[in-house]
Write an enzyme that holds these catalytic residues in place. Sequence first.
Site, mmCIF file in Angstrom:
data_model
loop_
_atom_site.group_PDB
_atom_site.id
_atom_site.type_symbol
_atom_site.label_atom_id
_atom_site.label_comp_id
_atom_site.label_asym_id
_atom_site.label_seq_id
_atom_site.Cartn_x
_atom_site.Cartn_y
_atom_site.Cartn_z
ATOM 1 N N ASP A 405 0.753 2.650 -19.875
ATOM 2 C CA ASP A 405 0.695 3.382 -21.129
ATOM 3 C C ASP A 405 2.010 3.155 -21.853
ATOM 4 O O ASP A 405 3.011 2.764 -21.267
ATOM 5 C CB ASP A 405 0.473 4.875 -20.870
ATOM 6 C CG ASP A 405 0.100 5.626 -22.133
ATOM 7 O OD1 ASP A 405 -0.174 4.963 -23.145
ATOM 8 O OD2 ASP A 405 0.088 6.861 -22.095
ATOM 9 N N ASP A 693 -5.863 9.524 -17.967
ATOM 10 C CA ASP A 693 -5.605 8.336 -17.148
ATOM 11 C C ASP A 693 -6.240 8.418 -15.766
ATOM 12 O O ASP A 693 -6.160 7.456 -14.999
ATOM 13 C CB ASP A 693 -4.099 8.131 -16.983
ATOM 14 C CG ASP A 693 -3.391 7.859 -18.296
ATOM 15 O OD1 ASP A 693 -3.970 7.146 -19.128
ATOM 16 O OD2 ASP A 693 -2.273 8.365 -18.496
ATOM 17 N N ASN A 782 1.266 -10.149 28.602
ATOM 18 C CA ASN A 782 0.777 -9.688 27.312
ATOM 19 C C ASN A 782 1.558 -8.463 26.830
ATOM 20 O O ASN A 782 1.875 -8.315 25.648
ATOM 21 C CB ASN A 782 -0.717 -9.367 27.405
ATOM 22 C CG ASN A 782 -1.339 -9.082 26.061
ATOM 23 O OD1 ASN A 782 -1.127 -9.828 25.114
ATOM 24 N ND2 ASN A 782 -2.098 -7.996 25.973
#
Length: 947
Positions: A405, A693, A782
């Site tokens: 805006d 808005d 892992n």
Amino acid sequence: MGRPKLTTIFTSNNHQRLPSSSDPTRQNLVDDKSDAPNDGFLSSVFGFLRRLKSGNKIDGGSRTEAEEKVYSWLYALAQSDKDLVFEYVRSTERGLSFTEAERRLKENGPNVPLDHSFPSWWHLLWNAFFHPFNIILIVLSVLSYITSDNPNGCIMLVLVFISVSLRFYQEYSSSKAAMKLSELVRCPIKVQRCAGRVVQTELTVQIDQRDVVTGDIVIFEPGDLFPGDVRLLSSKHLVVSQSSLTGESMTAEKTADIREDQSTPLLDLRNICFMGTNVVSGSGTGLVVSTGSKTYMSTMFSALGKKKPPDDFENGVRRISYVLIAVMLVVVTIIVVTDYFTSHALSESVLFGISVASALTPQMLPLIVNTSLAKGALSMAKDRCIVKSITAIRDMGSMDVLCIDKTGTLTMNRAIMINHLDSQGLPKEKVLRFVFLNSYFKTDQKYPLDDAILAYVYTNGYRFQPSKWSKIDEIPFDFIRRRVSVILETESYAEDRNHQLLKRFMVTKGALEEVMKVCSFIEHVDSGAISTLSSEDCQRILSMAEEVSNEGLRTIGVAIKRLKLQNSKGSMANDEAFESDMVFLGLVTFFDPPKDSAKQALWLLAEKGVTAKVLTGDSLSLAIRVCKEVGIKTTHVITGPELELLSQDAFHETVKRATVLARLTPTQKLRVVQSLQTVGKHVVGFLGDGVNDSLALDAANVGISVDSGVSVAKDFADIILLEKDLNVLVAGVEQGRLTFGNTMKYLKMSVIANVGSVVSLLIATLVLQFEPLTPKQLLTQNFLYSVGQIAIPWDKMEEDYVKTPQRWSRKGLPLFILWNGSVCTICDVATLVFLCFYYEATTLADNKFFHSAWFIEGLLMQTLIIHLIRTEKIPFIQEVASWPVICSTVVISAIGIAILYTPIGEVMGFVYLPLSYFGFLVVLFVGYFSVGQVVKRLYIFVYKRWL
């Protein structure tokens, strides 16, 4: 609405889009069977299927069916006499009876602007839980518990809990934001009802806004909110603020004694007031013609929460999850079957298969993603930017269009005085002197324009000696007259120094048209001659004012009147007759200046590939002036009324090219944002702070508001700026791209390493006829590797990466895996060949040696791969990772090697490795980085990007 007259040139074509007859309107909307209660579950299912079929199609500038019904209904009422209006809503001039009002309330439900059912908490929890990635971890966790691998199962359940909790919290918070809209109209309302069985008596009662029904007669005064769409019955100097719908600060004059036509824009209808707007001044009565979900406000905000674009990143992760599931099912099945035929131990084979599946899954993805986002949120908080939805940070990195805006964002939201012109358009000091005296002596209320006038005079060194003037009286400003007058007296008038006479003047300033209404004469300042104000003079002055307005300046008129002392005694504050036969002096111009930081911030955004578009409810001329000041191109501009007349294709093409879109309604702002998303394929950010808005904020990929914005706008925003400064957004864009880049590093690196490792395990299992690693060793490898990746959110990104918007590519990750995953597998196979032929570790008796060697090679491979993946340049030579990543790599590698030489390694079945093997690993990883760099350059040459 107080818009400049110039804007009326767009209204003449609006009738092409409006219904031509009011009879169908009455049939469809007064009787209104469409909003009756549905048939429950089946209707919900069919409604869902219809929405699924229609998708997110944007139909250009045209209105939806619901909007057309509301437009037709309100225009029909605006064109009708009051008697016919009562018939339309089945009411009387006395109002509804209490019994009838209660019946209508039960039939239609409470008067709330949104007929929106919020999902229950368990529904949101189920959506957060039901994700392929979570399902993978849960299945693996259950299998781990079945095979007595409790630690691994516990870790995976904790990761699922974190992921589900974060997503549930975000969705549950955002789902309630739309309820804030009801606060806009929640207030006590005065209505006229009738009571009595024989003789009906009219009563004025005060009820809650939720209890107002169609057909009620409401009574309103200054400060009151309209509880629904209202057709005025009576009005007295009524001025209404419609900023909640238009975003414009100017007010609108309303009157009951008029019949409108279809050429008038809907929000300019003078005999209709809309739900959510409020009375500024004046009073009146009105007939409620629409309530709840049938109001204009409801059609505007009915799309809230329903048009959010899909998250490309989440969809991408979901697709990767499906790919991993498919790979897991194939590879793990082969490994389990192969291992079973060699070991004939089903439980051991299944446990090994679960370990392989666990190794294939990027278990740390939720933690890495959320840690990256949380770190980005903390960094943005230091820049006075509060992040409500942490996923918006990632979208900030992908954003390539920012819709903003004008007021308060590009401009300072305050006026500065530019010039003081006479009737010929020339700067004249006399005009400035009298407008200064008016602002100096007025006491009713100081407006920003008064401050701008005083500041202009003081800073430019004028000496008008207000001490030689004294104030006699004042006629204050009001929204009907739109002007203010002060009566001043002086003993020595500047142009007549030979006589010490008392002279009394009325000095008036205000809206140019209103000032000219009370002027009968015009002064030619050069000669001092006063002549009658002719129609040619009026037209010349209005044309001059229009030219000034086209340059983006605001104007007010200035007039004076010499008063006779004997006729000006006593108070004149309530005697508007004195404001007549005045002499027009000229006009004063003002401008809302752009912020000093705006131009620089927009330049920085453009440098980073973010295009700025201005979406405003203000006039086109003012928006163009501001955009020119801050460097936004104005070669392609459009207004809301012009957008309404475009076809679907023309609408999308116009939105794509336009940089300035002015006089937009909230619905038009929404459609512009959606067009950019769906047709333009852009990631759109929207910066707004008003109720008008909210639609665009909700639909944008990144909704941005400010701390001073209204509560509704802040509720729908993902990011709240504590300062209205675009430079904060520049920092946010950089942080978003840094977050996105680090997330993609982990995702690509982990998937490549995991897939390559699993494929290598499959090959080694088929070749060796025994497990390359035991389940315990594989899970330990892992776990160490996963812990080492926690430092990735603290890594840095190359400067070139943050200069362009970054988006998820559907084909990017699969192609990336195909190109780079094979390099890992080749290195693993090279290790397998070296162990088999150099050390002859091919028999079951040598499995401990093989396990130890394969464990170290796999851990170092997965730990070092981040340095190859994280940069386009040559790792360790042209580009070095951040110190947390370097430290993580060194620590995890050292721990992995040290395990072999500790009692822990003995328990896990490891043995010491000869020094020659570590020499081989040095050669192997030098080769890996060399081959990987060649593949990287080829990949970048073909696809023009890396991460």
